[in-house]
Scaffold this motif. Structure first.
Motif, PDB file in Angstrom:
ATOM      1  N   ILE A 145       9.535 -11.753   6.828  1.00 50.86           N
ATOM      2  CA  ILE A 145       8.286 -11.860   7.577  1.00 50.86           C
ATOM      3  C   ILE A 145       7.981 -10.498   8.174  1.00 50.86           C
ATOM      4  O   ILE A 145       8.880  -9.823   8.693  1.00 50.86           O
ATOM      5  N   CYS A 146       6.731 -10.057   8.101  1.00 52.96           N
ATOM      6  CA  CYS A 146       6.349  -8.818   8.768  1.00 52.96           C
ATOM      7  C   CYS A 146       4.911  -8.933   9.247  1.00 52.96           C
ATOM      8  O   CYS A 146       4.121  -9.699   8.696  1.00 52.96           O
ATOM      9  N   ILE A 147       4.590  -8.157  10.288  1.00 55.59           N
ATOM     10  CA  ILE A 147       3.208  -8.102  10.776  1.00 55.59           C
ATOM     11  C   ILE A 147       2.797  -6.646  10.889  1.00 55.59           C
ATOM     12  O   ILE A 147       3.562  -5.804  11.385  1.00 55.59           O
ATOM     13  N   CYS A 148       1.614  -6.341  10.367  1.00 48.77           N
ATOM     14  CA  CYS A 148       1.094  -4.979  10.422  1.00 48.77           C
ATOM     15  C   CYS A 148      -0.412  -5.037  10.180  1.00 48.77           C
ATOM     16  O   CYS A 148      -0.979  -6.120  10.008  1.00 48.77           O
ATOM     17  N   SER A 149      -1.042  -3.896  10.144  1.00 45.74           N
ATOM     18  CA  SER A 149      -2.478  -3.854   9.877  1.00 45.74           C
ATOM     19  C   SER A 149      -2.738  -4.223   8.423  1.00 45.74           C
ATOM     20  O   SER A 149      -1.859  -4.102   7.559  1.00 45.74           O
ATOM     21  N   LEU A 150      -3.957  -4.663   8.152  1.00 45.97           N
ATOM     22  CA  LEU A 150      -4.331  -5.025   6.785  1.00 45.97           C
ATOM     23  C   LEU A 150      -4.163  -3.831   5.852  1.00 45.97           C
ATOM     24  O   LEU A 150      -3.659  -3.977   4.733  1.00 45.97           O
ATOM     25  N   SER A 151      -4.548  -2.647   6.294  1.00 43.96           N
ATOM     26  CA  SER A 151      -4.425  -1.462   5.443  1.00 43.96           C
ATOM     27  C   SER A 151      -2.963  -1.124   5.174  1.00 43.96           C
ATOM     28  O   SER A 151      -2.613  -0.696   4.075  1.00 43.96           O
ATOM     29  N   LYS A 152      -2.088  -1.335   6.159  1.00 39.46           N
ATOM     30  CA  LYS A 152      -0.673  -1.042   5.963  1.00 39.46           C
ATOM     31  C   LYS A 152      -0.006  -2.089   5.065  1.00 39.46           C
ATOM     32  O   LYS A 152       0.915  -1.772   4.301  1.00 39.46           O
ATOM     33  N   MET A 153      -0.509  -3.335   5.123  1.00 45.28           N
ATOM     34  CA  MET A 153       0.064  -4.399   4.294  1.00 45.28           C
ATOM     35  C   MET A 153      -0.116  -4.079   2.808  1.00 45.28           C
ATOM     36  O   MET A 153       0.659  -4.535   1.969  1.00 45.28           O
ATOM     37  N   ARG A 154      -1.116  -3.294   2.497  1.00 45.97           N
ATOM     38  CA  ARG A 154      -1.372  -2.891   1.109  1.00 45.97           C
ATOM     39  C   ARG A 154      -0.153  -2.170   0.507  1.00 45.97           C
ATOM     40  O   ARG A 154       0.044  -2.176  -0.704  1.00 45.97           O
ATOM     41  N   LYS A 155       0.683  -1.562   1.371  1.00 47.33           N
ATOM     42  CA  LYS A 155       1.825  -0.784   0.892  1.00 47.33           C
ATOM     43  C   LYS A 155       3.169  -1.477   1.147  1.00 47.33           C
ATOM     44  O   LYS A 155       4.226  -0.918   0.852  1.00 47.33           O
ATOM     45  N   ILE A 156       3.127  -2.688   1.691  1.00 48.15           N
ATOM     46  CA  ILE A 156       4.360  -3.405   2.025  1.00 48.15           C
ATOM     47  C   ILE A 156       4.961  -4.068   0.789  1.00 48.15           C
ATOM     48  O   ILE A 156       4.262  -4.701  -0.002  1.00 48.15           O
ATOM     49  N   ASP A 157       6.270  -3.938   0.624  1.00 48.71           N
ATOM     50  CA  ASP A 157       6.986  -4.590  -0.480  1.00 48.71           C
ATOM     51  C   ASP A 157       7.957  -5.613   0.109  1.00 48.71           C
ATOM     52  O   ASP A 157       8.972  -5.243   0.694  1.00 48.71           O
ATOM     53  N   LEU A 158       7.631  -6.894  -0.049  1.00 52.52           N
ATOM     54  CA  LEU A 158       8.513  -7.957   0.458  1.00 52.52           C
ATOM     55  C   LEU A 158       9.407  -8.533  -0.635  1.00 52.52           C
ATOM     56  O   LEU A 158      10.038  -9.565  -0.440  1.00 52.52           O
ATOM     57  N   GLY A 159       9.437  -7.881  -1.785  1.00 56.01           N
ATOM     58  CA  GLY A 159      10.375  -8.291  -2.826  1.00 56.01           C
ATOM     59  C   GLY A 159       9.911  -9.466  -3.663  1.00 56.01           C
ATOM     60  O   GLY A 159       8.717  -9.659  -3.906  1.00 56.01           O
ATOM     61  N   PHE A 207       3.064 -13.327 -10.246  1.00 51.98           N
ATOM     62  CA  PHE A 207       3.035 -13.871  -8.894  1.00 51.98           C
ATOM     63  C   PHE A 207       2.416 -12.838  -7.960  1.00 51.98           C
ATOM     64  O   PHE A 207       2.921 -11.722  -7.843  1.00 51.98           O
ATOM     65  N   MET A 208       1.328 -13.212  -7.307  1.00 50.04           N
ATOM     66  CA  MET A 208       0.648 -12.269  -6.415  1.00 50.04           C
ATOM     67  C   MET A 208       1.531 -11.935  -5.215  1.00 50.04           C
ATOM     68  O   MET A 208       2.178 -12.814  -4.634  1.00 50.04           O
ATOM     69  N   SER A 209       1.542 -10.669  -4.834  1.00 51.33           N
ATOM     70  CA  SER A 209       2.300 -10.208  -3.671  1.00 51.33           C
ATOM     71  C   SER A 209       1.359 -10.034  -2.474  1.00 51.33           C
ATOM     72  O   SER A 209       0.129  -9.997  -2.625  1.00 51.33           O
ATOM     73  N   VAL A 210       1.942  -9.876  -1.288  1.00 50.39           N
ATOM     74  CA  VAL A 210       1.116  -9.665  -0.095  1.00 50.39           C
ATOM     75  C   VAL A 210       0.363  -8.347  -0.192  1.00 50.39           C
ATOM     76  O   VAL A 210      -0.762  -8.230   0.309  1.00 50.39           O
ATOM     77  N   SER A 211       0.951  -7.357  -0.840  1.00 49.58           N
ATOM     78  CA  SER A 211       0.269  -6.065  -0.980  1.00 49.58           C
ATOM     79  C   SER A 211      -0.955  -6.188  -1.884  1.00 49.58           C
ATOM     80  O   SER A 211      -2.006  -5.592  -1.607  1.00 49.58           O
ATOM     81  N   GLU A 212      -0.848  -6.969  -2.951  1.00 53.93           N
ATOM     82  CA  GLU A 212      -1.995  -7.185  -3.840  1.00 53.93           C
ATOM     83  C   GLU A 212      -3.099  -7.962  -3.125  1.00 53.93           C
ATOM     84  O   GLU A 212      -4.286  -7.661  -3.282  1.00 53.93           O
ATOM     85  N   ALA A 213      -2.706  -8.975  -2.355  1.00 53.92           N
ATOM     86  CA  ALA A 213      -3.697  -9.752  -1.607  1.00 53.92           C
ATOM     87  C   ALA A 213      -4.414  -8.868  -0.594  1.00 53.92           C
ATOM     88  O   ALA A 213      -5.645  -8.938  -0.442  1.00 53.92           O
ATOM     89  N   ALA A 214      -3.651  -8.025   0.114  1.00 52.91           N
ATOM     90  CA  ALA A 214      -4.250  -7.118   1.089  1.00 52.91           C
ATOM     91  C   ALA A 214      -5.203  -6.139   0.409  1.00 52.91           C
ATOM     92  O   ALA A 214      -6.286  -5.844   0.927  1.00 52.91           O
ATOM     93  N   ASP A 215      -4.806  -5.652  -0.754  1.00 49.69           N
ATOM     94  CA  ASP A 215      -5.652  -4.714  -1.490  1.00 49.69           C
ATOM     95  C   ASP A 215      -6.989  -5.357  -1.872  1.00 49.69           C
ATOM     96  O   ASP A 215      -8.053  -4.737  -1.726  1.00 49.69           O
TER      97      ASP A 215
END
Length: 283
Positions: free
Chosen positions: A233-247, A187-195
């Motif tokens: 739910i979180c909002i941040c820069s695209l580069s920062k989303m690369r490191k976000i873990d939403l579980g 399952f793709m995560s938001v961090s993978e999508a941002a990357d």
């Protein structure tokens, strides 16, 4: 009669009263299990519904739909779909088959991520074309979805990005050998999508001197398990989303338009990751 029943996004109780009444009376009940997933398992659904469910995977739905439709002109058959029945084109194809075979059917709608995404505060009528982001492999890295995101962005429209899931996908070796071996669920995560988006940005910057409207610092919204008690739910820069873990899954990513309505900005403030995002949203 054939019934296509939406299950909503959260747990077993998200099914509508009408949908539950139909499930209890049907001769066969299929659970579609590849375009999306619930936050609970098949066993929990069976316990709540008080009956057994037949799992309908990709192979059954796309290649052997006649098995599902068998005797649908004489029996009551339910086909359960996470979210809303028309949230995936596969189910539109199923309806066309029913019409061609002159089988009576009824659709029971429910909430889907397409409307529930409004929980982040972005106004639904300001969304543009929905985009699906596929999981890349070493040899397959399509990026055509980026052009759709950029098209929405330039028109000041938000983009809902549905992130890829892999359930019961055959391995390359099994396809070649015509055997049945499947890859583990993914399952793709938001961090993978941002990357992946950042890699596309870097590639396009190297190919062109044109100014890009999306950048590493563009704000994006990450959402996880919407409709469940533990949604994030979180909002941040695209580069920062690369490191976000939403579980745990399911995740989706939203690329807001280039200018937010004041009410959208105010609502999103509560989900800002740090002060930098707060300052950007306040301006």
């Amino acid at each position: 009669m054939f019934y296509l029943i939406g299950l909503g996004l959260g747990d077993a109780k998200d099914i509508t009263v009408k949908g539950l009444e139909i499930v209890k009376k049907c001769d066969r009940v299929y659970l579609e299990a590849y375009t999306s997933i619930l936050t609970i398992g098949k066993e929990n659904l069976e316990e709540f519904y008080g009956r057994k469910l037949l799992v309908a995977d990709r192979e059954l739905v796309e290649n052997n739909a006649d098995i599902i439709l068998e005797n649908a002109d004489k029996e009551d058959i339910a086909f359960l779909v996470v979210g809303d029945p028309f949230g995936a084109t596969t189910h539109t194809d199923l309806v066309l088959r029913l019409q061609q075979q002159k089988i009576k059917f009824q659709v029971i709608h429910n909430a889907s991520i397409i409307n529930a995404v409004g929980c982040c505060g972005l106004q639904l009528y300001s969304f543009g074309e929905i985009v699906s982001i596929p999981l890349w492999t070493e040899t397959w890295q399509p990026d055509s979805f980026y052009d759709k995101i950029l098209g929405n962005y330039k028109r000041n429209l938000h983009t809902l990005c549905l992130l890829d899931i892999k359930v019961k996908e055959p391995t390359l070796d099994s396809i070649v050998k015509k055997t049945k071996f499947y890859m583990p669920p993914k399952f793709m995560s938001v961090s993978e999508a941002a990357d992946q988006l950042l890699q596309i940005l870097e590639k396009k910057q190297s190919l062109s001197d044109q100014e890009l409207t999306l950048t590493h610092s563009s704000l994006v919204v990450g959402l996880a398990r919407i409709g469940a008690n533990d949604q994030e739910i979180c909002i941040c820069s695209l580069s920062k989303m690369r490191k976000i873990d939403l579980g745990l899954p399911l995740h989706c990513l939203v690329i807001p338009g280039n200018s937010l309505h004041p009410l959208e900005s105010e609502f999103l403030l509560q989900y800002a990751v740090d002060d930098k995002e707060l300052q950007l949203l306040k301006h």
